[in-house]
Design a protein around this motif. Sequence first.
Motif, mmCIF file in Angstrom:
data_model
loop_
_atom_site.group_PDB
_atom_site.id
_atom_site.type_symbol
_atom_site.label_atom_id
_atom_site.label_comp_id
_atom_site.label_asym_id
_atom_site.label_seq_id
_atom_site.Cartn_x
_atom_site.Cartn_y
_atom_site.Cartn_z
ATOM 1 N N PRO A 254 57.807 31.366 28.817
ATOM 2 C CA PRO A 254 58.244 30.435 29.863
ATOM 3 C C PRO A 254 57.810 29.002 29.537
ATOM 4 O O PRO A 254 56.699 28.778 29.031
ATOM 5 C CB PRO A 254 57.536 30.951 31.121
ATOM 6 C CG PRO A 254 57.214 32.374 30.822
ATOM 7 C CD PRO A 254 56.927 32.428 29.355
ATOM 8 N N ASN A 255 58.668 28.058 29.834
ATOM 9 C CA ASN A 255 58.348 26.653 29.620
ATOM 10 C C ASN A 255 58.038 26.002 30.964
ATOM 11 O O ASN A 255 58.529 26.431 32.006
ATOM 12 C CB ASN A 255 59.523 25.934 28.959
ATOM 13 C CG ASN A 255 59.125 24.632 28.302
ATOM 14 O OD1 ASN A 255 57.943 24.320 28.172
ATOM 15 N ND2 ASN A 255 60.110 23.850 27.883
ATOM 16 N N ALA A 256 57.245 24.941 30.925
ATOM 17 C CA ALA A 256 56.855 24.213 32.132
ATOM 18 C C ALA A 256 56.340 22.848 31.715
ATOM 19 O O ALA A 256 55.970 22.636 30.549
ATOM 20 C CB ALA A 256 55.776 24.981 32.905
ATOM 21 N N PRO A 257 56.285 21.887 32.647
ATOM 22 C CA PRO A 257 55.865 20.537 32.277
ATOM 23 C C PRO A 257 54.501 20.449 31.598
ATOM 24 O O PRO A 257 54.269 19.538 30.794
ATOM 25 C CB PRO A 257 55.868 19.805 33.630
ATOM 26 C CG PRO A 257 56.951 20.487 34.412
ATOM 27 C CD PRO A 257 56.816 21.940 34.036
ATOM 28 N N TYR A 258 53.595 21.388 31.872
ATOM 29 C CA TYR A 258 52.264 21.299 31.265
ATOM 30 C C TYR A 258 52.285 21.520 29.749
ATOM 31 O O TYR A 258 51.282 21.278 29.075
ATOM 32 C CB TYR A 258 51.296 22.273 31.945
ATOM 33 C CG TYR A 258 51.434 23.728 31.552
ATOM 34 C CD1 TYR A 258 50.621 24.276 30.555
ATOM 35 C CD2 TYR A 258 52.343 24.563 32.175
ATOM 36 C CE1 TYR A 258 50.729 25.616 30.189
ATOM 37 C CE2 TYR A 258 52.456 25.903 31.822
ATOM 38 C CZ TYR A 258 51.650 26.425 30.836
ATOM 39 O OH TYR A 258 51.765 27.753 30.486
ATOM 40 N N LEU A 259 53.442 21.930 29.192
ATOM 41 C CA LEU A 259 53.531 22.121 27.748
ATOM 42 C C LEU A 259 54.052 20.886 27.009
ATOM 43 O O LEU A 259 54.195 20.908 25.786
ATOM 44 C CB LEU A 259 54.414 23.334 27.442
ATOM 45 C CG LEU A 259 53.888 24.679 27.957
ATOM 46 C CD1 LEU A 259 54.844 25.807 27.604
ATOM 47 C CD2 LEU A 259 52.489 24.975 27.422
#
Length: 294
Positions: A254-259
């Motif tokens: 899963p991708n998210a802004p923290y990456l």
Amino acid sequence: MTETPDTYVRERATEGRKDLRYPAAPEPLAVPVYDNHCHLEISDGDVGLSLEEQLDRAQAVGIAGVVQASGDVESSRWAVDAAESDPRVLAAVAIHPNDAPTYAEAGRLDEAIAVIDELAARPRTRAIGETGLDYFRTEEPGRAAQHASFEAHIALAKKHGIAMQIHDRDAHDDVLETLRRVGAPDRTVFHCFSGDEPMARICADAGYYLSFAGNVTFKNAQNLRDALAVTPRERILIETDAPFLTPVPLRGRPNAPYLIPITLRFMAAELGLDVDELSAQIAANTLEVYGSFA
């Protein structure tokens, strides 16, 4: 400040995806940046994270804010509610090019664009997006609706004096031709830029911003790295397009802004720049396009 919106509008399909765990947080950035295009209304991963939890995770690694992008009436309303509930969010509202034919077939495209017009007037709506052309998923006769919708969205960005985020998939020539013919908004962003070096030069000459996502790290994406290399530093933006396009080495997760720090550090290495220097430039560019988050 309004109440926090419902956690999600929709869920992402998990079929064929092997690892739904959210990755560990990367090393924080010393100079904060912004994710200028994400879809936090889409549930993803092994656990559902609230808007606040997503933003807290991002802030902990140096992501000061996000631009929540939209693709239909429902997600556009959600984006505005999110932006009005948390100062770390700004909204982008639009009918996605792949949704435009569906609205048109139902006789509701004009009605939907009228709703986008109303939402664009809200103070924390800072962009029309994502709009544009997509020839990968939409064939004739649906492309006529895409073109009509794209031109209507360009007009809305100009009317409200806000930025525009372009979705361009397998339609480079027609997107550029449309912008030349009708005139681009003052702040035009190619979200998840998918062109090559020559196209990047055309965009740079026209004053457009190019936003790079996690796919710039993919092995088969040399065209994106070539494009990044010739993009003026003052025209570079960064995004996740979360929950999609998770950067290497975390593809499939899963991708998210923290990456964002993973992609930013990769870009800095490609450009031969100090990470802090690139962070500061991208942060300044983001605020130039969308205005203050405060």
